[in-house]
Write a protein that holds these residues in place. Structure first.
Motif, PDB file in Angstrom:
ATOM      1  N   THR B  80      29.074  41.810 -24.235  1.00 57.98           N
ATOM      2  CA  THR B  80      27.819  41.850 -23.486  1.00 57.98           C
ATOM      3  C   THR B  80      27.364  43.310 -23.352  1.00 57.98           C
ATOM      4  O   THR B  80      28.184  44.232 -23.411  1.00 57.98           O
ATOM      5  CB  THR B  80      28.009  41.273 -22.081  1.00 57.98           C
ATOM      6  N   GLN B 245      19.465  28.744 -26.009  1.00 61.97           N
ATOM      7  CA  GLN B 245      20.458  28.020 -25.212  1.00 61.97           C
ATOM      8  C   GLN B 245      19.929  26.647 -24.804  1.00 61.97           C
ATOM      9  O   GLN B 245      20.627  25.635 -24.910  1.00 61.97           O
ATOM     10  CB  GLN B 245      20.850  28.842 -23.971  1.00 61.97           C
ATOM     11  N   HIS B 337      19.125  37.501 -19.394  1.00 60.06           N
ATOM     12  CA  HIS B 337      19.105  38.833 -18.781  1.00 60.06           C
ATOM     13  C   HIS B 337      19.594  39.862 -19.791  1.00 60.06           C
ATOM     14  O   HIS B 337      20.715  39.751 -20.294  1.00 60.06           O
ATOM     15  CB  HIS B 337      20.014  38.824 -17.548  1.00 60.06           C
ATOM     16  N   MET B 339      20.692  42.870 -19.660  1.00 60.82           N
ATOM     17  CA  MET B 339      21.858  43.699 -19.367  1.00 60.82           C
ATOM     18  C   MET B 339      23.140  42.869 -19.286  1.00 60.82           C
ATOM     19  O   MET B 339      24.188  43.271 -19.772  1.00 60.82           O
ATOM     20  CB  MET B 339      21.624  44.444 -18.048  1.00 60.82           C
ATOM     21  N   MET B 340      23.043  41.674 -18.681  1.00 60.29           N
ATOM     22  CA  MET B 340      24.251  40.882 -18.471  1.00 60.29           C
ATOM     23  C   MET B 340      24.507  39.905 -19.614  1.00 60.29           C
ATOM     24  O   MET B 340      25.590  39.336 -19.712  1.00 60.29           O
ATOM     25  CB  MET B 340      24.171  40.120 -17.143  1.00 60.29           C
ATOM     26  N   GLY B 341      23.508  39.684 -20.438  1.00 60.89           N
ATOM     27  CA  GLY B 341      23.713  38.793 -21.570  1.00 60.89           C
ATOM     28  C   GLY B 341      23.931  37.344 -21.172  1.00 60.89           C
ATOM     29  O   GLY B 341      24.645  36.616 -21.841  1.00 60.89           O
ATOM     30  N   THR B 342      23.312  36.942 -20.075  1.00 64.33           N
ATOM     31  CA  THR B 342      23.461  35.551 -19.629  1.00 64.33           C
ATOM     32  C   THR B 342      22.163  35.115 -18.970  1.00 64.33           C
ATOM     33  O   THR B 342      21.274  35.934 -18.747  1.00 64.33           O
ATOM     34  CB  THR B 342      24.631  35.440 -18.641  1.00 64.33           C
ATOM     35  N   LEU B 343      22.054  33.816 -18.677  1.00 65.86           N
ATOM     36  CA  LEU B 343      20.855  33.327 -18.002  1.00 65.86           C
ATOM     37  C   LEU B 343      20.903  33.734 -16.528  1.00 65.86           C
ATOM     38  O   LEU B 343      21.932  33.606 -15.883  1.00 65.86           O
ATOM     39  CB  LEU B 343      20.765  31.802 -18.112  1.00 65.86           C
ATOM     40  N   ALA B 344      19.781  34.207 -16.029  1.00 68.49           N
ATOM     41  CA  ALA B 344      19.738  34.642 -14.628  1.00 68.49           C
ATOM     42  C   ALA B 344      18.405  34.239 -14.022  1.00 68.49           C
ATOM     43  O   ALA B 344      17.383  34.172 -14.716  1.00 68.49           O
ATOM     44  CB  ALA B 344      19.923  36.160 -14.535  1.00 68.49           C
TER      45      ALA B 344
END
Lengths: 544, 375
Positions: B80, B245, B337, B339-344
């Protein structure tokens, strides 16, 4: 609306029932038979078996890992053999929609996704929200995250760990806490390639044992009903039984759940240095009354292994079939997706299958052994009916063993085991015990006040056929499956705990996220409004 | 201010939605394209596609599928942005387009110091074939210290990576002709990468072909024989990863999937929206671009329903245009997101009354002829 299921054989071990009788349901709950009342709807269950809706405590059905497996393997149609007909998005193989339909068809009404890395919690809950019919829950994975390792390294007091665990559970809307190869993913980032229970993460000097014990105490002290759920170190390798035995011993009388024990049931005996240690493990579990386990049964066929145990998955990448894989070095946890084909002609795979069966049959208390394939790691959950049939018939097991390599069967005790599971034991293992283990007081049984999740099966000689397609399934009193086919599109919720905490931890984590990542700690939080369905969560109470 | 237009003329939302529904109902092969939307918009669009039998595509699917093709053909090691920022002691930047895809890259990765123990404070940075214009900009390159640049032409990158991978594995290569100093620089780089404690390769598939990405991912995998190295593909814009996703869990496949048959049919060539429109196979387009005022690039005259900002300039007015707001600005939402590499979850920065894509699709779906499926 008053509904009556009439004349079935009621198997309800939580209430000590195995008898012919009626089940009454009103407003989504089981009620006592109302004197003199007549039902608005009556379903005839004569000659049928009636159980509470089944509960799966460990099945990877949502999240980054699962979705990446889909994207990695567009050629797969995992879980598709019994896929329902013309339903929205139902024909794709294993999208979220189909998972709910397939589970419900088998009489399952609650399923736990056991491996959600906190930063991926919102993703997991969004996927779960699109799984119809069943209720869901997640376990938050801690134990490789720098914040916790820092607390342990600095020997901060237990209250700080408890507050952090409580904050994580609340933010990620989880039902419990899991550790996965505790310390292993952190150590792998520092180029460690094997990691055992008393090894330490080099940079912080914290051992796997310290992580497990710290979290076990925190979960227990917070009153979270589900004990710490442990995916041990050294999964899948010859000699892993020693790791499992060490971990069982470390429970020290406090509740501890060991996941998919089958994958740790291996010794180093025999000509190939790979043998079953299931009997030894079962003996240890039988003796350690505070320990529960689930099996993670292997069945033969193509599947894909999905795990946050990045170290294990990295080491297994060269066994990928087909030859491709995805490995993630993530925040707090890693992840790995490695497709795999279990073959009945393969010595090692045959031993794995037998080890799972041995654990089911040699652990004598059905309240402490749980029914899983670690979907999809040992087999897709669509294989459950065949496994139930195997547990209920030694003849069927003998038929299967006859088709396996004799040298594999020879390094197990399976041929000597004659036990056959009864309906009461099946209902205990798949209903009553999971509800108790997860703290779900109004599920897993058919007593008055329980949520009216009910499965009705034909009492067929072919047990696999019986459990594959329930005759009737009710969810909160509403008929959702008839003859193994979904009849209604409804969406359940996710069950979560929210233990008390000292709010000082909130300020501390806000500062931590801002300093470390330059962003708000809101990143980890799963707000109701983000899910996009009404009432997406149900709160499960903690002991205190 | 108007929120909906029919043939360029202001209209009530209900009338625009009804017209859009009629167009989609009448279509034999609709395509939902652009798909620059938050998670709720992508869920609504995918459900609508299933209902009307549409194909779905994303405006940045070329780049998205290039990275995905490498994963599903060969395998990848990923990390990430946040892990790279915290942990990497060595960065290998490959090719152009990196700062364009992630404008926070300089402060997040290039200037940042690692905070994790074990990683040196001085992050070693190498950039293979950056865009020449970016390097020549003194203001930019001057703000970022100590980047070793190897190769300047993007076209050299595949050869350079192949030669580098050969050297990392101790094999000879035949590419000395590129420049006299090349072999020495390459050996030095190979040694540096192998000496990394936690290295991260960064690329943007927007400007690389799949084979180049595969070579880079192969290099990363090979480095893990002795040390730790991982890959950081920069996500394409317009929430491409978020849409990927959603599409994955709802259909089992990435965008460029047709839902007109009785099963989702993923075919990156066949269901590329531009091809469907240019070839005339698609006879109606639902264009979605919530993050920016972007019109489709094709010139076809197919009836188009656009869900896009009010100020979007179209070469020719779409049959229906319903104005939508931007997730995270006009309304709350969920998106990938960076920076975090995930859904936020994101909160509206300047909450407005603008419709979300999901709202607009719900308005249209309410006017569709057939009833939604009951199960």
């Amino acid at each position: 609306m008053l509904t009556r299921i009439e004349g079935g054989r009621i198997i309800d071990p939580a209430n000590g029932r195995d008898e012919i009788g009626d089940i009454w349901m009103r407003d989504g709950r089981i009620v006592d038979a109302p004197p003199g009342a007549s039902a608005d709807a009556t379903y005839d269950a004569t000659g049928k078996i009636v159980m509470a809706g089944a509960i799966d405590i460990h099945s990877h059905i949502a999240g980054w890992n699962v979705n990446t497996a889909r994207l990695l393997l567009p050629e797969f149609r995992l879980g598709s053999p019994a896929r329902p007909g013309a339903k929205p998005l139902s024909s794709a193989g294993w999208p979220a929609f189909e998972i709910g339909c397939l589970y419900a068809a088998m009489g399952f009404t609650t399923v736990v996704e056991p491996a959600v890395s906190p930063h991926y919690a919102l993703h997991a809950h969004l996927e779960l929200a699109d799984i119809p019919i069943i209720d869901k829950a997640t376990l938050a994975v801690l134990g490789n995250d720098d914040f916790l390792l820092g607390l342990i390294h600095r020997k901060e007091d237990r209250a700080a760990v408890q507050d952090y665990v409580a904050w994580t559970l609340g933010a990620t809307r989880s039902l419990g806490v899991k550790v996965i190869n505790p310390g292993g993913a952190a150590a792998f980032k520092e180029n460690v390639r094997t990691f055992s229970f008393d090894d330490v993460v080099p940079s912080c000097g914290v051992s796997s044992r310290e992580i497990v014990k710290t979290l076990q105490h925190a979960v227990n002290a917070l009153g979270v009903p589900h004990p710490l759920h442990v995916h041990c170190n050294n999964l899948g390798i010859a000699g892993s039984a020693d790791t499992a035995l060490t971990t069982i011993a470390a429970a020290e009388g406090l509740p501890l759940h060991l996941a998919h024990l089958q994958f740790y049931g291996y010794g180093k005996e025999g000509g190939r240095g790979f043998s079953s240690e299931a009997a030894r493990l079962a003996e240890a579990v039988n003796a350690a009354k505070s320990v529960t386990i689930d099996v993670g049964q292997v069945m033969f066929g193509q599947t894909v292994t999905v795990s946050l145990d990045v170290l294990r998955q990295f080491n297994a990448r060269n066994q990928a079939r087909p030859r491709k894989w995805a490995i993630l070095d993530g925040d707090g946890n890693g992840a790995g997706i490695v497709p795999y084909n279990y073959r009945s002609a393969d010595f090692y795979n045959a031993v794995q299958w037998a080890v799972g069966m041995e654990l089911f049959l040699l652990i004598d208390d059905p309240w402490r052994v749980f029914f899983t394939t670690d979907h999809p790691n040992g087999a897709p959950f669509t294989a459950y009916p065949e496994i139930l049939a195997l547990l209920m018939s030694r003849d069927l097991r003998a038929q299967w063993m006859a088709g396996l390599p004799a040298e594999a069967v020879a390094v197990t005790t399976l041929p000597s085991i004659s036990r056959e599971y009864t309906f009461t034991e099946i209902a205990t293992m798949t209903r009553a015990a999971p509800a108790r283990l997860l703290g779900l007081r109004d599920r897993g049984h058919l007593g008055a006040g329980a949520i009216a999740d009910v499965a009705v099966y034909e009492d067929e000689r072919d047990r696999a056929r019986m459990f594959r397609a329930a005759a009737l399934v009710f969810r909160r009193g509403e008929l959702v499956v008839r003859d193994g086919k979904p009849t209604k599109q409804v969406f359940g919720c996710a069950l979560a705990v929210e233990p008390e905490r000292d709010r000082a931890i909130d300020r501390r984590l806000k500062a931590y996220y801002e300093e470390r990542y330059g962003i708000s700690d809101d990143i980890i939080k799963v707000p109701d409004h983000a899910i996009g369905r009404p009432a997406p969560f149900e709160l499960i109470s903690c002991a205190h | 201010m108007h929120h909906a237009w029919i043939d360029g003329a202001p209209a009530e939302l209900a009338a625009a939605a009804a017209t859009a529904a009629r167009l989609l109902d009448a279509s034999r092969q609709p395509v939902i394209a652009g798909l620059g939307a938050d998670v709720a918009g992508a869920r609504a669009a995918t459900a609508l596609a299933q209902r009307i039998g549409a194909a779905i595509d994303h405006m940045n699917a070329d780049a998205l599928l290039r990275d995905l093709d490498v994963m599903r053909e060969a395998g990848v090691m990923l990390t990430t942005p946040s892990e790279a920022s915290l942990r990497a002691d060595t960065l290998l930047l490959a090719g152009p387009g990196l700062t364009e895809e992630w404008n926070e890259l300089p402060q997040r990765l290039l200037c940042a110091r690692t905070v994790e123990p074990g990683a040196g404070a001085d992050r070693r940075k190498f950039w293979l074939c950056p865009r020449a214009s970016w390097l020549d900009d003194d203001d930019r390159s001057g703000s970022i210290h100590n980047i070793s640049v190897i190769g300047r032409e993007t076209g050299d990158l595949p050869v350079l990576l192949a030669a580098l991978r050969a050297r990392v594995n101790g094999r000879p290569h035949g590419f000395a002709r590129l420049s006299p100093s090349f072999p020495q620089a390459l050996d030095g780089l190979a040694d540096a990468l192998k000496a990394a404690r936690f290295g991260v390769a960064v690329w943007s598939a927007a400007e690389l072909d799949a084979l180049t990405v595969e070579m880079l991912c192969g290099l990363v995998a090979d480095l893990n024989a002795t040390t730790r190295f991982s890959g950081l593909p920069l996500p394409p814009g317009d929430n491409a990863i978020g849409v990927l996703q959603v599409c994955g869990w709802m259909t089992g496949f990435p965008p460029r999937t047709g839902l007109g048959r009785s099963y989702p049919d993923h075919d990156p060539w066949r269901y590329r929206a531009a091809r469907l429109v240019d070839s005339g196979e698609a006879d109606c387009v639902l264009w979605i671009s919530a993050y920016r005022a972007k019109a489709p690039e094709w010139s076809g005259s197919r009836p188009t329903v656009a869900l896009a900002p009010a100020d979007t300039r179209f070469p020719k007015p779409p049959r229906v245009h319903i104005a939508v707001g931007a997730p995270g600005r006009d309304h709350d939402g969920v998106e990938h997101h960076p920076m975090m590499g995930t859904l936020a979850a994101v909160t509206a920065a300047r909450r407005s009354g603008a419709l979300s894509v999901a709202d607009a699709i719900a308005a249209i779906a309410a006017h569709l002829a057939d009833a939604p499926p009951s199960c």
